[in-house]
Design an enzyme around this catalytic site. Structure first.
Site, PDB file in Angstrom:
ATOM      1  N   SER A 126      34.309  28.980  33.779  1.00  0.00           N
ATOM      2  CA  SER A 126      35.720  28.668  33.537  1.00  0.00           C
ATOM      3  C   SER A 126      35.976  27.176  33.743  1.00  0.00           C
ATOM      4  O   SER A 126      35.757  26.635  34.830  1.00  0.00           O
ATOM      5  CB  SER A 126      36.598  29.470  34.496  1.00  0.00           C
ATOM      6  OG  SER A 126      37.906  28.933  34.470  1.00  0.00           O
ATOM      7  N   HIS A 179      34.993  29.562  29.063  1.00  0.00           N
ATOM      8  CA  HIS A 179      36.244  30.273  29.347  1.00  0.00           C
ATOM      9  C   HIS A 179      37.343  29.238  29.598  1.00  0.00           C
ATOM     10  O   HIS A 179      37.190  28.328  30.409  1.00  0.00           O
ATOM     11  CB  HIS A 179      36.032  31.146  30.585  1.00  0.00           C
ATOM     12  CG  HIS A 179      37.180  32.026  30.932  1.00  0.00           C
ATOM     13  ND1 HIS A 179      37.399  33.244  30.323  1.00  0.00           N
ATOM     14  CD2 HIS A 179      38.173  31.887  31.844  1.00  0.00           C
ATOM     15  CE1 HIS A 179      38.478  33.815  30.854  1.00  0.00           C
ATOM     16  NE2 HIS A 179      38.970  33.002  31.781  1.00  0.00           N
ATOM     17  N   ASP A 216      41.265  28.736  30.648  1.00  0.00           N
ATOM     18  CA  ASP A 216      42.414  29.380  31.280  1.00  0.00           C
ATOM     19  C   ASP A 216      43.697  28.646  30.926  1.00  0.00           C
ATOM     20  O   ASP A 216      43.906  27.518  31.353  1.00  0.00           O
ATOM     21  CB  ASP A 216      42.230  29.374  32.801  1.00  0.00           C
ATOM     22  CG  ASP A 216      41.195  30.388  33.237  1.00  0.00           C
ATOM     23  OD1 ASP A 216      41.317  31.554  32.833  1.00  0.00           O
ATOM     24  OD2 ASP A 216      40.259  30.003  33.969  1.00  0.00           O
ATOM     25  N   MET A 267      47.646  28.456  31.339  1.00  0.00           N
ATOM     26  CA  MET A 267      48.702  28.926  32.254  1.00  0.00           C
ATOM     27  C   MET A 267      50.003  28.188  31.956  1.00  0.00           C
ATOM     28  O   MET A 267      49.989  26.982  31.713  1.00  0.00           O
ATOM     29  CB  MET A 267      48.289  28.653  33.694  1.00  0.00           C
ATOM     30  CG  MET A 267      46.937  29.252  34.065  1.00  0.00           C
ATOM     31  SD  MET A 267      46.585  29.023  35.804  1.00  0.00           S
ATOM     32  CE  MET A 267      44.886  29.659  35.870  1.00  0.00           C
ATOM     33  N   HIS A 282      41.839  32.500  27.536  1.00  0.00           N
ATOM     34  CA  HIS A 282      42.552  33.485  28.349  1.00  0.00           C
ATOM     35  C   HIS A 282      43.988  32.996  28.541  1.00  0.00           C
ATOM     36  O   HIS A 282      44.233  32.058  29.290  1.00  0.00           O
ATOM     37  CB  HIS A 282      41.792  33.596  29.685  1.00  0.00           C
ATOM     38  CG  HIS A 282      42.429  34.484  30.701  1.00  0.00           C
ATOM     39  ND1 HIS A 282      42.049  34.483  32.026  1.00  0.00           N
ATOM     40  CD2 HIS A 282      43.408  35.421  30.595  1.00  0.00           C
ATOM     41  CE1 HIS A 282      42.766  35.378  32.693  1.00  0.00           C
ATOM     42  NE2 HIS A 282      43.599  35.945  31.856  1.00  0.00           N
ATOM     43  N   MET A 291      47.396  33.131  30.066  1.00  0.00           N
ATOM     44  CA  MET A 291      48.221  33.656  31.164  1.00  0.00           C
ATOM     45  C   MET A 291      49.609  33.073  30.964  1.00  0.00           C
ATOM     46  O   MET A 291      50.041  32.159  31.677  1.00  0.00           O
ATOM     47  CB  MET A 291      47.608  33.243  32.506  1.00  0.00           C
ATOM     48  CG  MET A 291      46.368  34.058  32.859  1.00  0.00           C
ATOM     49  SD  MET A 291      45.303  33.222  34.036  1.00  0.00           S
ATOM     50  CE  MET A 291      44.395  32.159  32.916  1.00  0.00           C
ATOM     51  N   MET A 314      41.087  41.498  35.575  1.00  0.00           N
ATOM     52  CA  MET A 314      41.262  40.435  36.569  1.00  0.00           C
ATOM     53  C   MET A 314      40.870  40.947  37.955  1.00  0.00           C
ATOM     54  O   MET A 314      41.337  41.997  38.390  1.00  0.00           O
ATOM     55  CB  MET A 314      42.713  39.942  36.604  1.00  0.00           C
ATOM     56  CG  MET A 314      43.132  39.113  35.405  1.00  0.00           C
ATOM     57  SD  MET A 314      42.049  37.725  35.021  1.00  0.00           S
ATOM     58  CE  MET A 314      42.158  36.740  36.528  1.00  0.00           C
ATOM     59  N   GLY A 331      46.001  32.573  38.415  1.00  0.00           N
ATOM     60  CA  GLY A 331      46.761  31.370  38.728  1.00  0.00           C
ATOM     61  C   GLY A 331      45.880  30.247  39.249  1.00  0.00           C
ATOM     62  O   GLY A 331      46.098  29.089  38.917  1.00  0.00           O
ATOM     63  N   PHE A 332      44.891  30.614  40.029  1.00  0.00           N
ATOM     64  CA  PHE A 332      44.077  29.584  40.671  1.00  0.00           C
ATOM     65  C   PHE A 332      42.619  30.009  40.759  1.00  0.00           C
ATOM     66  O   PHE A 332      42.331  31.210  40.807  1.00  0.00           O
ATOM     67  CB  PHE A 332      44.591  29.310  42.093  1.00  0.00           C
ATOM     68  CG  PHE A 332      46.037  28.903  42.104  1.00  0.00           C
ATOM     69  CD1 PHE A 332      46.406  27.586  41.860  1.00  0.00           C
ATOM     70  CD2 PHE A 332      47.034  29.855  42.297  1.00  0.00           C
ATOM     71  CE1 PHE A 332      47.746  27.210  41.824  1.00  0.00           C
ATOM     72  CE2 PHE A 332      48.379  29.496  42.270  1.00  0.00           C
ATOM     73  CZ  PHE A 332      48.731  28.168  42.037  1.00  0.00           C
ATOM     74  N   GLY A 344      38.918  29.901  42.901  1.00  0.00           N
ATOM     75  CA  GLY A 344      38.521  29.901  44.304  1.00  0.00           C
ATOM     76  C   GLY A 344      39.163  30.959  45.184  1.00  0.00           C
ATOM     77  O   GLY A 344      39.155  30.834  46.407  1.00  0.00           O
ATOM     78  N   ASP A 395      36.957  38.561  35.827  1.00  0.00           N
ATOM     79  CA  ASP A 395      37.349  37.173  36.061  1.00  0.00           C
ATOM     80  C   ASP A 395      38.027  37.037  37.421  1.00  0.00           C
ATOM     81  O   ASP A 395      39.063  37.658  37.661  1.00  0.00           O
ATOM     82  CB  ASP A 395      38.315  36.775  34.927  1.00  0.00           C
ATOM     83  CG  ASP A 395      38.782  35.332  34.982  1.00  0.00           C
ATOM     84  OD1 ASP A 395      38.276  34.565  35.814  1.00  0.00           O
ATOM     85  OD2 ASP A 395      39.658  34.984  34.163  1.00  0.00           O
ATOM     86  N   GLY A 396      37.437  36.211  38.286  1.00  0.00           N
ATOM     87  CA  GLY A 396      38.085  35.876  39.541  1.00  0.00           C
ATOM     88  C   GLY A 396      37.268  36.252  40.767  1.00  0.00           C
ATOM     89  O   GLY A 396      36.920  37.413  40.950  1.00  0.00           O
ATOM     90  N   GLY A 397      36.948  35.273  41.572  1.00  0.00           N
ATOM     91  CA  GLY A 397      36.265  35.532  42.839  1.00  0.00           C
ATOM     92  C   GLY A 397      34.824  35.986  42.693  1.00  0.00           C
ATOM     93  O   GLY A 397      34.302  36.676  43.567  1.00  0.00           O
TER      94      GLY A 397
HETATM   95  C1  DX5 Z   1      42.165  32.711  37.499  1.00  0.00           C
HETATM   96  C2  DX5 Z   1      41.472  32.342  36.208  1.00  0.00           C
HETATM   97  C3  DX5 Z   1      40.010  32.330  36.366  1.00  0.00           C
HETATM   98  C4  DX5 Z   1      39.491  31.301  37.350  1.00  0.00           C
HETATM   99  C5  DX5 Z   1      38.366  31.924  38.108  1.00  0.00           C
HETATM  100  O1  DX5 Z   1      43.527  32.684  37.302  1.00  0.00           O
HETATM  101  O2  DX5 Z   1      41.811  33.246  35.194  1.00  0.00           O
HETATM  102  O3  DX5 Z   1      39.336  32.224  35.132  1.00  0.00           O
HETATM  103  O4  DX5 Z   1      39.056  30.126  36.744  1.00  0.00           O
HETATM  104  O5  DX5 Z   1      37.956  31.056  39.100  1.00  0.00           O
HETATM  105  P1  DX5 Z   1      36.972  31.508  40.266  1.00  0.00           P
HETATM  106  O6  DX5 Z   1      35.700  31.930  39.643  1.00  0.00           O
HETATM  107  O7  DX5 Z   1      36.854  30.265  41.084  1.00  0.00           O
HETATM  108  O8  DX5 Z   1      37.655  32.643  41.011  1.00  0.00           O
HETATM  109 ZN    ZN Z   2      40.482  33.314  33.263  1.00  0.00          ZN
END
Ligand code: DX5
Ligand code: ZN
Length: 226
Positions: A10, A34, A36, A38, A68, A70, A139, A144-145, A147, A177-179
């Site tokens: 991402s 990827h 993102d 927002m 993606h 959002m 998700m 949103g963020f 990490g 996607d995420g964490g």
């Molecule tokens: C979160 C995004 C993700 C994000 C994942 O809102 O949609 O794509 O970049 O980041 P990590 O892998 O750091 O959780």
């Molecule tokens: Zn994403």
């Protein structure tokens, strides 16, 4: 043939003043990029617009751009993101009252249509639109963020989506996607996930390409021994 899991770094976690160096550091070890998007309304953060996607498309003509969205009312923006050169365009079920129409429109324009759900949304709500999806994005954090910590309920959702795909002969890929990072990628792949998105784990690694190589091997071995 062994199931292949794809990796989509991402760009949210890339160096935003030097995205080209961040992409170069992957040394082609990734599968998709990827992106993102927002809007500061659907999620509490603002990132990239269609101009960014179109700049990527121009510089990287053969990369698979996995966009993606959002954003609220994604139907207003799909034309501009498709004109910009998105290959996969994913919209959130929660953001669109007419998700059926939006997915149809994306496909009619020749792109791959993706639908995503937040951690608080049950996967059952996706069932009416699964025949229209090329990608289902589960998700595993509240978007949103980068990490944030992984929310494990995404694993069961992935398993349901794989079961339904098999039972009904659907064609979508399941993406998460995420964490996601070194500690959970194998478990996620074993749950049936086809595309793993990673932001901070890849771009925070000392050598992103080496990290991708190692995590791909780790996932491959987990699948082979399952
Ligand atoms: C979160 C995004 C993700 C994000 C994942 O809102 O949609 O794509 O970049 O980041 P990590 O892998 O750091 O959780
Ligand atoms: Zn994403």
């Amino acid at each position: 043939m062994m199931r292949e899991v794809l990796f989509a770094p991402s760009l949210l976690s890339a160096d935003i003043l030097d995205v080209r160096s961040s992409i170069a550091a992957l040394r082609g070890e990734h599968d998709w990029l990827h992106v993102d998007v927002m809007d500061g309304v659907f999620v509490p953060n603002i990132t990239f617009g269609p101009g960014f996607v179109s700049a990527l498309r121009k510089r990287y003509p053969v990369e698979v751009l996995d966009v993606h969205l959002m954003v609220e009312h994604p139907d207003r923006l799909i034309d501009s993101f498709l004109d910009a050169g998105s290959d996969y365009l994913t919209v959130h079920l929660e953001a669109d009252r007419h998700i059926h129409r939006t997915l149809t429109m994306i496909r009619e324009r020749g792109a791959r249509a993706g639908v995503s759900i937040n951690p608080g949304t049950p996967e059952e709500l996706l069932r009416p639109v699964l025949p229209l999806a090329d990608l289902v994005l589960v998700m595993s954090v509240n978007p949103g963020f980068g990490g944030q910590s992984f929310i494990p309920s995404a694993l069961e959702k992935t398993k349901s989506l794989c079961r339904w795909r098999e039972a009904s002969h659907y064609n979508y890929r399941v993406e998460m996607d995420g964490g996601i990072g070194w500690g959970n990628a194998a478990e996620i792949a074993l749950a049936g996930c086809d595309v793993i998105v990673m932001g901070s784990a890849v771009f925070g690694a000392q050598d992103p390409a080496l990290f991708l190589q190692e995590i791909k091997l780790n996932v491959k071995e987990a699948i082979a021994h399952a």
